[in-house]
Design an enzyme around this catalytic site. Structure first.
Site, mmCIF file in Angstrom:
data_model
loop_
_atom_site.group_PDB
_atom_site.id
_atom_site.type_symbol
_atom_site.label_atom_id
_atom_site.label_comp_id
_atom_site.label_asym_id
_atom_site.label_seq_id
_atom_site.Cartn_x
_atom_site.Cartn_y
_atom_site.Cartn_z
ATOM 1 N N SER A 299 0.820 -1.212 0.000
ATOM 2 C CA SER A 299 0.000 0.000 0.000
ATOM 3 C C SER A 299 0.857 1.267 0.000
ATOM 4 C CB SER A 299 -0.919 0.010 1.216
ATOM 5 O OG SER A 299 -1.753 -1.118 1.223
ATOM 6 N N ASP A 376 4.159 -3.772 15.895
ATOM 7 C CA ASP A 376 4.110 -5.160 16.363
ATOM 8 C C ASP A 376 3.149 -5.274 17.536
ATOM 9 O OD1 ASP A 376 4.546 -7.763 17.083
ATOM 10 O OD2 ASP A 376 6.729 -7.619 17.138
ATOM 11 N N ASP A 379 2.610 -11.350 19.841
ATOM 12 C CA ASP A 379 3.804 -12.081 20.258
ATOM 13 C C ASP A 379 3.500 -13.558 20.426
ATOM 14 O OD1 ASP A 379 5.624 -10.006 20.273
ATOM 15 O OD2 ASP A 379 5.349 -9.523 22.388
ATOM 16 N N ASP A 561 19.203 -3.729 13.917
ATOM 17 C CA ASP A 561 19.166 -4.014 15.359
ATOM 18 C C ASP A 561 18.086 -3.146 15.994
ATOM 19 O OD1 ASP A 561 19.595 -4.433 18.048
ATOM 20 O OD2 ASP A 561 21.720 -3.904 18.022
#
Length: 869
Positions: A299, A376, A379, A561
């Protein structure tokens, strides 16, 4: 007191970063998903001195006639006296055009597809039942009834319209739509919670990282040498959404120490069969395909303020990418309760078929757009089992068992035994992932911020009614689980806004949220959310434009990282190809000034390959070294290689349908990837390339550019890889076309978009050649491989793409003026004139005005009818 996952607990009442302190919607969710409202009157449907809105659970009936005008593209323009009247008509008309599609979508959300479509859909039903979308949809409904009764009533009215059409079908008053008789079932009346369960399905698809976390874990644990030889999260192009000068000094990337050295050691599956792992993950991909999974990124949206435009007013563009099914997942409609009544709605745009309202579009003053943000919010942990429960860190939690019965057409029912872990998620059933991921005596636990009563329905409703940027931002700030990069524009202002509940994770102990986490790590469980300041937002005050393309908003992944940043936000973003091109072009356009609608449309259709800017010089230089570089001695005298190098040298670097160079480049790119990294990824190679080509193709590209901290992925020189990839390309072209002569083939021969349907039959949308590739702004990603053997597919089909394209300017009075194209047509009935009438314009990039003002609608209207009380 046990540590719990925040979406399910009373902790929200006391945690300063929770919803009670976020935006205008001040509410708290207890562990049963109920809410206690502490917000302002506006959040309960009140506006100023207006009478409070009382929720109803049954539509009271139309208050007056509703007129529905159908325009030349089959878009309904609905005019009624009240918001609820218009909602009823919207549900009725959507069901008229899309009832079979809606019935299958409802079954998708409820985990009842196999009941009518057979055993191939059992795994998808297992996913929907595992995530318990109906339960969480029910809690969404209950929360909305309390906090947003006007929006709740709107949905009840919409459902009444859907059911009115179903009643007509089942009574034989109108024909049974195609698909029902063929699939052997009849439409069922919709219940209240069905629409909310469908919403949860969409929000899960928007925020699901289950597959990505699992694939990363399998790679880390079973091929650790490869895992340690490159940085998985590093993008191809380090382009952030947030303007650098708007990122506070304390939130700059890479400002802390790395904690990667504290991550736990690999936990290999022992014993395991590579073939079994491949097959299990392939099955999982099919199971998760209806909830997003690891499908291609795609998108784009952006907005430019008036200082850079030809008319001095803002411009905004959006092309959200979704699975390109037949019919389209989205439905265009116009809802107006102002012209002929006392309502609040005059909004036009696109809705997911099977859901209420307009999710993306414009009203009389404001246009809003979205891409997926990829924060995020999910989990996975492997947790220790003991008795009838698990250990979540230091907390022992008994699970709550539930049994789900999945009826299967033509086969025995499937009995699914599930285990919910209160406040921590749900145990992943072995039927979904039959692999020893968690190890002996342990189970895989998944948690998602959507395991709660969340507020998405009210968010979209408030945004669609907003008439200025501040009120739109207040609506956007009601979002909690679906991660969107929202961009909005009025004639004189633009805004970028993200609002989502992102767990505030502490990575200092070595817990990495993008792989399966050690469930014994007490500090890894969620206890708070990121604050308002840690969510990206901008008015683009300095540069005058804002853009997103599924890229990292902050730049935290740029060094590979995410443990050395001020906080953890996310890991799996697009590789930056589209963001790079978009930013470069917007910088060019705004520098020259007087940006036009046509400039925006051209940018939306842009098929330039940014990856070729970096890699093409390597190819041409390597081919030129044949005869002088001893490493390339085996290629001397191969004229086909030189023919292809010459073709690439003259190629315009666009992935256009009529281009031979585009096909050569695509073949070279994937042959290069095979030679560079196939041995490193072993049994995972074709699997990961099949699931996410735009993301994974960055890995060999960055290796060829020596951009990783080690050169461990390349065991031979990049020059040899580049030329060997040309040789393999020539071999394939000779086998397929009998020659490498560029005059004998084009990208259109091999690449296009496949419009599939889960049922098939006359609903199958076929195949059409399309522009674009893995890395283009007009992205059209495809799977190169036919299977695990590495043989190329018979055709490079794209199954995802721009579900619509829209570019919007503003008139002198501030009214948005949109131009659009969208596939395949606005009707889901194969016999309708609007079944596939928009496909050609979409494939050819032809835009047309979207009628909005009453006179525009009247001029475009081809048929009309009324619904009467």
């Amino acid at each position: 007191m046990p540590r719990r996952s925040l979406p399910l607990t009373l902790l929200l009442l006391t945690v300063a970063l929770g919803p009670a302190c976020r935006g205008d919607d001040a509410s708290a969710i207890n562990e049963d998903g109920d809410t206690s409202d502490t917000g302002d009157a506006d959040d309960t449907g009140d506006t100023g001195d207006a009478e409070p809105v009382e929720p109803f659970d049954e539509f009271p009936g139309l208050s007056a006639e509703v007129r529905i005008d159908i325009d030349e593209r089959g878009i309904p323009h609905i005019y009624g006296a009240t918001d609820n009247d218009v909602a009823y008509a919207s549900g009725y008309q959507m069901a008229t055009e899309r009832l079979f599609q809606m019935a299958l979508l409802r079954r998708r959300a409820l985990g009842r597809q196999a009941e009518v479509l057979g055993p191939d859909f059992v795994d998808q039903d297992i996913v929907s039942r595992t995530f318990n979308l109906r339960r969480w949809g029910h809690l969404n409904a209950e929360r909305l009834r309390e906090e947003g009764p006007d929006v709740y009533n709107y949905i009840i009215s919409w459902l009444a319209g859907v059911n009115a059409r179903i009643a007509e079908v089942n009574a034989g008053e109108v024909p049974l739509p195609y698909g029902f008789a063929e699939a052997g079932f009849t439409p069922e009346p919709w219940e209240r919670d069905d629409e909310f369960a469908i919403g949860k399905l969409f929000y899960l698809a928007n925020s699901n990282t289950f597959e990505n976390d699992l694939l990363a874990t399998v790679l880390r644990d079973n091929i650790p040498g490869t895992w340690n030889s490159f940085e998985l999260g590093k993008p191809m192009f380090p382009v952030a959404i947030m303007p650098d000068d708007e990122v506070p000094q304390g939130m700059k990337p890479d400002t802390g120490p790395s904690h990667l050295d504290k991550a736990r050691a690999p936990q290999p599956m022992d014993p395991y069969s590579p073939a079994a792992v491949h097959d299990a993950l392939d099955r999982l991909h099919h199971a998760m395909s209806h909830v997003g999974g690891s499908g291609p990124f795609g998108s784009n949206n952006w907005a430019i303020d008036g200082r850079h435009t030809a008319n001095g007013r803002s411009l905004i563009a959006n092309d959200p990418h979704q699975p390109l099914e037949s019919p389209s997942l989205m439905y265009a409609q116009h809802l107006n309760s102002i012209d002929e009544g006392t309502g609040t709605q005059d909004v036009i745009g696109f809705s997911f078929a099977g859901s209420m309202g307009v999710q993306l579009g414009h009203n009389r003053k404001l246009h809003w757009a979205a891409t997926t943000n990829f924060a995020d919010v999910m989990d996975l942990w492997d947790v220790r089992v003991e008795g009838e429960g698990v250990w979540a860190g230091e907390d022992y939690v008994e699970w709550v068992a539930r049994e789900e019965l999945i009826e299967v057409a033509g086969a025995e029912p499937v009995v699914l035994e599930l285990k919910d872990v209160p406040d921590y998620g749900v145990i992943v059933p072995s039927e979904l992932i039959p692999l020893p991921i968690a190890g002996a005596g342990r189970e895989l636990l998944v948690n998602w911020t959507g395991f709660a009563a969340t507020n998405e329905e009210q968010c979209f409703a408030r945004m669609s009614a907003a008439q200025d940027i501040p009120s739109w931002e207040a609506g956007a700030d009601l979002m909690e689980v679906a991660g969107f990069n929202f961009v909005a524009a009025t004639a004189d202002a633009i805004s970028y806004r993200v609002h989502i509940l992102v767990p505030d994770r502490d990575l200092s102990g070595g817990a990495l949220p993008y792989v399966v986490i050690d469930g014994d790590d007490d500090a890894s469980y969620w206890t708070s959310y990121l604050s308002e300041d840690q969510l990206p937002s901008s008015h683009a005050d300095s540069r005058g434009w804002i853009a997103s393309a599924n890229n990292d908003p902050w730049g935290f992944t740029f060094d590979g990282d995410v443990t050395n940043d001020p906080f953890y936000y996310g890991f799996f973003y697009a590789a930056g190809h589209r963001a790079k091109r978009l930013h470069d072009e917007l910088e060019r356009l705004t520098e020259q000034g007087e940006v036009s609608v046509q400039d925006m449309q051209a940018l939306q259709l842009d098929s330039h390959s940014p990856m070729s800017d970096e890699l093409l010089p390597i190819v041409l230089d390597a081919a030129a070294q044949i005869g002088t570089n001893i490493d390339l001695a085996e290629f001397e005298g191969n004229e086909d290689i030189q023919t292809l190098a010459a073709a690439l040298d003259s190629w315009d670097q666009t992935m256009d349908r009529d281009s031979a160079g585009a096909l050569i480049w695509h073949l070279w790119l994937h042959n290069m990837a095979w030679e560079a990294v196939q041995d490193d990824f072993a049994f995972l190679y074709t699997l990961v390339f099949a699931e996410q080509p735009p993301y994974i193709i960055k890995i060999p590209a960055l290796a060829m550019l020596h951009q990783y901290s080690t050169d461990g992925l390349l065991q031979v020189s990049r020059e040899w890889i580049a030329v060997e990839a040309l040789r393999r390309t020539a071999e394939w072209l000779n086998q397929t076309y009998g020659s490498v002569d560029p005059g004998g083939y084009s990208w259109a021969d091999m690449h296009g978009t496949r419009f599939s349907n889960p049922f098939g039959g006359e609903l199958d949308g076929g195949w059409t050649p399309t522009n674009g590739g893995e890395d283009t702004l007009n992205v059209s990603s495809s799977n190169f491989y036919a299977g695990p053997s590495g043989d190329p597919a018979e055709r490079f089909d794209s199954n995802d793409g721009p579900i619509f394209r829209v570019v919007t300017s503003f008139a002198e009075d501030g009214t948005p003026e949109a131009t659009v194209n969208f596939p395949r047509g606005n009707s889901g009935e194969p016999g309708s004139p609007h079944w596939d009438d928009t496909l050609e314009d979409w494939a050819n990039g032809v835009y047309s005005p979207l009628p909005f003002r009453r006179e525009e609608v009247e001029a475009a209207t081809q048929s009309s009818f009324t619904l009467t009380p």
